[in-house]
Design a protein around this motif. Structure first.
Motif, mmCIF file in Angstrom:
data_model
loop_
_atom_site.group_PDB
_atom_site.id
_atom_site.type_symbol
_atom_site.label_atom_id
_atom_site.label_comp_id
_atom_site.label_asym_id
_atom_site.label_seq_id
_atom_site.Cartn_x
_atom_site.Cartn_y
_atom_site.Cartn_z
ATOM 1 N N ARG A 124 0.815 -1.217 0.000
ATOM 2 C CA ARG A 124 0.000 0.000 0.000
ATOM 3 C C ARG A 124 0.854 1.277 0.000
ATOM 4 O O ARG A 124 0.602 2.204 -0.771
ATOM 5 C CB ARG A 124 -0.908 -0.044 1.248
ATOM 6 C CG ARG A 124 -1.760 1.188 1.470
ATOM 7 C CD ARG A 124 -2.927 1.212 0.521
ATOM 8 N NE ARG A 124 -3.580 2.512 0.520
ATOM 9 C CZ ARG A 124 -4.839 2.716 0.148
ATOM 10 N NH1 ARG A 124 -5.584 1.724 -0.254
ATOM 11 N NH2 ARG A 124 -5.349 3.921 0.164
ATOM 12 N N GLU A 125 1.876 1.295 0.861
ATOM 13 C CA GLU A 125 2.703 2.511 0.929
ATOM 14 C C GLU A 125 3.391 2.752 -0.413
ATOM 15 O O GLU A 125 3.489 3.878 -0.884
ATOM 16 C CB GLU A 125 3.762 2.403 2.034
ATOM 17 C CG GLU A 125 3.224 2.547 3.444
ATOM 18 C CD GLU A 125 2.511 1.295 3.940
ATOM 19 O OE1 GLU A 125 2.600 0.227 3.282
ATOM 20 O OE2 GLU A 125 1.843 1.389 4.983
ATOM 21 N N GLU A 126 3.861 1.661 -1.010
ATOM 22 C CA GLU A 126 4.548 1.797 -2.298
ATOM 23 C C GLU A 126 3.583 2.342 -3.356
ATOM 24 O O GLU A 126 3.940 3.196 -4.164
ATOM 25 C CB GLU A 126 5.076 0.429 -2.706
ATOM 26 C CG GLU A 126 5.970 0.445 -3.908
ATOM 27 C CD GLU A 126 6.593 -0.921 -4.128
ATOM 28 O OE1 GLU A 126 7.478 -1.303 -3.338
ATOM 29 O OE2 GLU A 126 6.172 -1.616 -5.072
ATOM 30 N N LEU A 127 2.356 1.831 -3.311
ATOM 31 C CA LEU A 127 1.337 2.278 -4.263
ATOM 32 C C LEU A 127 1.089 3.781 -4.100
ATOM 33 O O LEU A 127 1.023 4.532 -5.077
ATOM 34 C CB LEU A 127 0.049 1.475 -4.017
ATOM 35 C CG LEU A 127 -1.099 1.692 -4.969
ATOM 36 C CD1 LEU A 127 -0.698 1.331 -6.400
ATOM 37 C CD2 LEU A 127 -2.313 0.846 -4.552
ATOM 38 N N ALA A 134 3.375 9.894 -9.862
ATOM 39 C CA ALA A 134 2.928 9.586 -11.225
ATOM 40 C C ALA A 134 2.441 10.823 -11.969
ATOM 41 O O ALA A 134 2.009 11.799 -11.359
ATOM 42 C CB ALA A 134 1.841 8.526 -11.178
ATOM 43 N N ASN A 135 2.504 10.725 -13.284
ATOM 44 C CA ASN A 135 2.163 11.859 -14.140
ATOM 45 C C ASN A 135 0.959 11.473 -15.007
ATOM 46 O O ASN A 135 1.080 10.614 -15.882
ATOM 47 C CB ASN A 135 3.400 12.173 -15.005
ATOM 48 C CG ASN A 135 3.104 13.207 -16.068
ATOM 49 O OD1 ASN A 135 2.011 13.788 -16.102
ATOM 50 N ND2 ASN A 135 4.084 13.429 -16.945
ATOM 51 N N PRO A 136 -0.207 12.092 -14.778
ATOM 52 C CA PRO A 136 -1.406 11.711 -15.522
ATOM 53 C C PRO A 136 -1.230 11.813 -17.039
ATOM 54 O O PRO A 136 -1.902 11.114 -17.803
ATOM 55 C CB PRO A 136 -2.457 12.712 -15.033
ATOM 56 C CG PRO A 136 -1.938 13.198 -13.724
ATOM 57 C CD PRO A 136 -0.452 13.139 -13.795
ATOM 58 N N ALA A 137 -0.291 12.662 -17.465
ATOM 59 C CA ALA A 137 -0.071 12.804 -18.911
ATOM 60 C C ALA A 137 0.660 11.573 -19.465
ATOM 61 O O ALA A 137 0.648 11.330 -20.667
ATOM 62 C CB ALA A 137 0.748 14.067 -19.187
ATOM 63 N N LYS A 138 1.320 10.824 -18.578
ATOM 64 C CA LYS A 138 2.096 9.650 -19.009
ATOM 65 C C LYS A 138 1.911 8.550 -17.963
ATOM 66 O O LYS A 138 2.804 8.255 -17.181
ATOM 67 C CB LYS A 138 3.584 10.038 -19.089
ATOM 68 C CG LYS A 138 4.292 9.532 -20.334
ATOM 69 C CD LYS A 138 5.724 10.054 -20.376
ATOM 70 C CE LYS A 138 6.720 8.968 -20.046
ATOM 71 N NZ LYS A 138 8.059 9.418 -19.747
ATOM 72 N N PRO A 139 0.693 7.962 -17.923
ATOM 73 C CA PRO A 139 0.379 7.040 -16.836
ATOM 74 C C PRO A 139 1.302 5.818 -16.803
ATOM 75 O O PRO A 139 1.824 5.396 -17.828
ATOM 76 C CB PRO A 139 -1.066 6.602 -17.118
ATOM 77 C CG PRO A 139 -1.557 7.454 -18.222
ATOM 78 C CD PRO A 139 -0.386 8.082 -18.905
ATOM 79 N N VAL A 140 1.457 5.290 -15.601
ATOM 80 C CA VAL A 140 2.318 4.126 -15.378
ATOM 81 C C VAL A 140 1.445 2.878 -15.335
ATOM 82 O O VAL A 140 0.417 2.836 -14.668
ATOM 83 C CB VAL A 140 3.046 4.274 -14.021
ATOM 84 C CG1 VAL A 140 3.848 3.017 -13.700
ATOM 85 C CG2 VAL A 140 3.944 5.489 -14.023
ATOM 86 N N LEU A 182 -7.588 2.660 -9.222
ATOM 87 C CA LEU A 182 -8.521 3.127 -10.255
ATOM 88 C C LEU A 182 -8.795 4.627 -10.134
ATOM 89 O O LEU A 182 -9.126 5.284 -11.120
ATOM 90 C CB LEU A 182 -9.834 2.336 -10.171
ATOM 91 C CG LEU A 182 -9.725 0.858 -10.582
ATOM 92 C CD1 LEU A 182 -11.034 0.119 -10.326
ATOM 93 C CD2 LEU A 182 -9.308 0.731 -12.043
ATOM 94 N N ALA A 183 -8.610 5.145 -8.923
ATOM 95 C CA ALA A 183 -8.878 6.575 -8.719
ATOM 96 C C ALA A 183 -7.690 7.456 -9.103
ATOM 97 O O ALA A 183 -7.771 8.675 -9.046
ATOM 98 C CB ALA A 183 -9.255 6.803 -7.251
ATOM 99 N N GLN A 184 -6.559 6.823 -9.484
ATOM 100 C CA GLN A 184 -5.354 7.609 -9.801
ATOM 101 C C GLN A 184 -5.217 7.817 -11.301
ATOM 102 O O GLN A 184 -5.052 6.851 -12.043
ATOM 103 C CB GLN A 184 -4.090 6.897 -9.303
ATOM 104 C CG GLN A 184 -4.151 6.434 -7.867
ATOM 105 C CD GLN A 184 -4.429 7.567 -6.901
ATOM 106 O OE1 GLN A 184 -3.808 8.633 -6.999
ATOM 107 N NE2 GLN A 184 -5.371 7.358 -6.000
ATOM 108 N N ALA A 185 -5.223 9.076 -11.705
ATOM 109 C CA ALA A 185 -5.104 9.359 -13.138
ATOM 110 C C ALA A 185 -3.738 8.929 -13.675
ATOM 111 O O ALA A 185 -3.590 8.645 -14.863
ATOM 112 C CB ALA A 185 -5.319 10.844 -13.387
ATOM 113 N N GLY A 186 -2.743 8.865 -12.796
ATOM 114 C CA GLY A 186 -1.390 8.541 -13.263
ATOM 115 C C GLY A 186 -1.079 7.054 -13.259
ATOM 116 O O GLY A 186 0.037 6.659 -13.605
ATOM 117 N N LEU A 187 -2.054 6.216 -12.843
ATOM 118 C CA LEU A 187 -1.806 4.778 -12.782
ATOM 119 C C LEU A 187 -2.829 4.018 -13.622
ATOM 120 O O LEU A 187 -4.005 4.381 -13.645
ATOM 121 C CB LEU A 187 -1.898 4.265 -11.330
ATOM 122 C CG LEU A 187 -1.016 4.935 -10.276
ATOM 123 C CD1 LEU A 187 -1.222 4.265 -8.904
ATOM 124 C CD2 LEU A 187 0.461 4.877 -10.666
#
Ligand code: LLP
Length: 416
Positions: A124-127, A134-140, A182-187
């Motif tokens: 969880r912490e790593e996530l 993370a960068n929403p323009a270049k999701p991981v 799912l709530a993270q634009a960068g992931l």
């Protein structure tokens, strides 16, 4: 495979010639054996539509990574050191997967910067730390590693599934992790991962873990995750005893693929692309360590042979009680064998193995220690300030240096 006579060869090159030219201790990698193992995994990949990523922790250096670059395999890395090794060898980012538990900020940033195709997230912490960078323009692209609660029969130090193990999200926490991702634009959540341990010979724990992981996979799909991959880990066993072999991979993989297909049908979800991450099964059998016997002596009822390497270049016997089979080689020996305890030259009782060796074994003889391709060079240390051995690739009758022997200056290089 090394044999007990003067003509013994590795990769078609005489063991004596290798020892003379490159010195000892020496790790010799038979590249013909590597090519055969790679071909087997490529065939499995094609037959079953598998993703195969070699686990670099087993054995990695620039020369080996260059060989991998010319295969159809991907590469799992678990540190900046392994990542840069892959980059220097020209393995492109789309073929690199970032692994490991306890990733540093620098490592997470490397993934965010696009230096790996995806990252296997352990906790969880790593996530959260990854999401923050993370960068929403270049999701991981991320894969969540779960702890499937399955214990495989292997040494406790190499068991990575089961409730006593530190790895992966506990099953009770995975759903929250999926929702968070799912709530993270960068992931982008692309897969679920489960690895149950290392040096495993049975198919059952793989299938059991895959069933658990697929249940989570189905739930994550329901929650809206764009999943495609179910990574079933590595750990395929290699038996180091004479006559022993690698686990029957074809059967194991066929069973795993069948189980996943049945379970997907039962869960009414599209069958995922299955991924595997072999390390040992690809490289262990290709490696032989050449040592020079330094002395042979008796203490009470035991005969000891002390060699010019040991714990520092192969910590596996000391750490896991692992066996590596020694063969006296380089000349013709007496047929009579005597049980011999082979020790390294560290300042402690670093027994490498107890095995039958010729009764006329003496100082200066060569010992070839088999099945040392995996987790020896990669786990070597400078204990006693010994320099690490060289690595040589031998194949098709030719030998080439892959990693040069350390010098004492190398050992001292970071001292301030
Ligand atoms: N995938 C993950 C997530 C892993 O942690 C490992 C190994 C592998 C794949 C590759 O496992 P393999 O196919 O090589 O068994 N130092 C120990 C082995 C530690 C294995 C650690 N993880 C030894 O010398 O036996």
């Amino acid at each position: 495979m090394i044999s007990a006579n003067s003509a013994a060869t590795l990769g078609g090159v005489r063991a004596v010639a290798l020892a003379e030219k490159f010195g000892t201790p020496l790790l010799v990698i038979d590249t013909d054996a590597v090519d055969a193992a790679v071909a087997q995994f490529e065939t499995l990949a094609e037959r079953y539509g598998l993703e195969v990523a070699y686990a670099g922790k087993a054995f990695l250096n620039v020369a080996f990574a260059k060989r991998l670059a010319n295969t159809r395999l991907s590469l799992d890395v678990c540190s900046l050191g392994e990542l840069v090794t892959a980059e220097r060898a020209g393995i492109p980012a789309p073929r690199i997967v970032f692994h490991g538990c306890g990733k540093t900020g620098e490592e997470l940033s490397a993934v965010v910067d696009g230096r790996a195709a995806r990252i296997v997230v352990d906790n969880r912490e790593e996530l959260e730390r990854l999401a923050a960078r993370a960068n929403p323009a270049k999701p991981v692209s991320i894969i969540l590693r779960i702890n499937p609660g399955i214990e495989a029969h292997t040494h406790a130090y190499v068991r990575t599934g089961g409730e006593e193990s530190k790895f992966g999200f506990p099953l009770g926490e995975v759903e929250a992790a999926v929702v968070f991702s799912l709530a993270q634009a960068g992931l982008v959540l692309n897969g679920i991962h489960a690895h149950i341990g290392s040096n495993i010979f049975e198919a059952a724990p793989y299938e059991a873990a895959a069933v658990v992981a697929l249940g989570i996979y189905a739930r994550a799909l329901e929650l809206g995750a764009p999943l495609a991959s179910l990574i079933c880990g590595g750990g395929f066993g290699v038996d180091p005893y004479p006559g022993g072999e690698r686990v029957a991979l074809d059967e194991l993989i066929a069973g795993l693929v069948r189980t996943v297909a049945h379970e997907a049908l039962r869960l009414e979800i599209p069958a995922p692309k299955i991924g595997i991450e072999p390390g040992r099964a690809l490289i262990a059998g290709a490696g032989t360590s050449l040592y020079r016997v330094v002395s042979v002596k008796r203490q009470g009822a035991r005969r000891f042979a002390i060699v010019d390497g040991g714990l520092a270049d192969n910590p596996r016997p000391a750490l896991y009680g692992s066996y590596h089979h020694p063969v006296a080689t380089g000349r013709d020996f007496a047929a009579a064998m005597v049980e011999t305890t082979v020790c390294g030259r560290s300042c402690e009782n670093d027994e490498l193995m107890v095995a039958p060796l010729p009764e006329d074994l003496r100082a200066g003889d060569l010992l070839g220690v088999r099945t040392t391709g995996a987790y020896t060079f990669s786990m070597a240390s400078n204990y006693n300030r010994f320099a690490k051995p060289a690595v040589v690739f031998a194949g098709g009758g030719l030998a080439a240096l892959a990693v040069r022997r350390q010098t004492v200056d190398d050992v001292l290089a970071s001292d301030v």
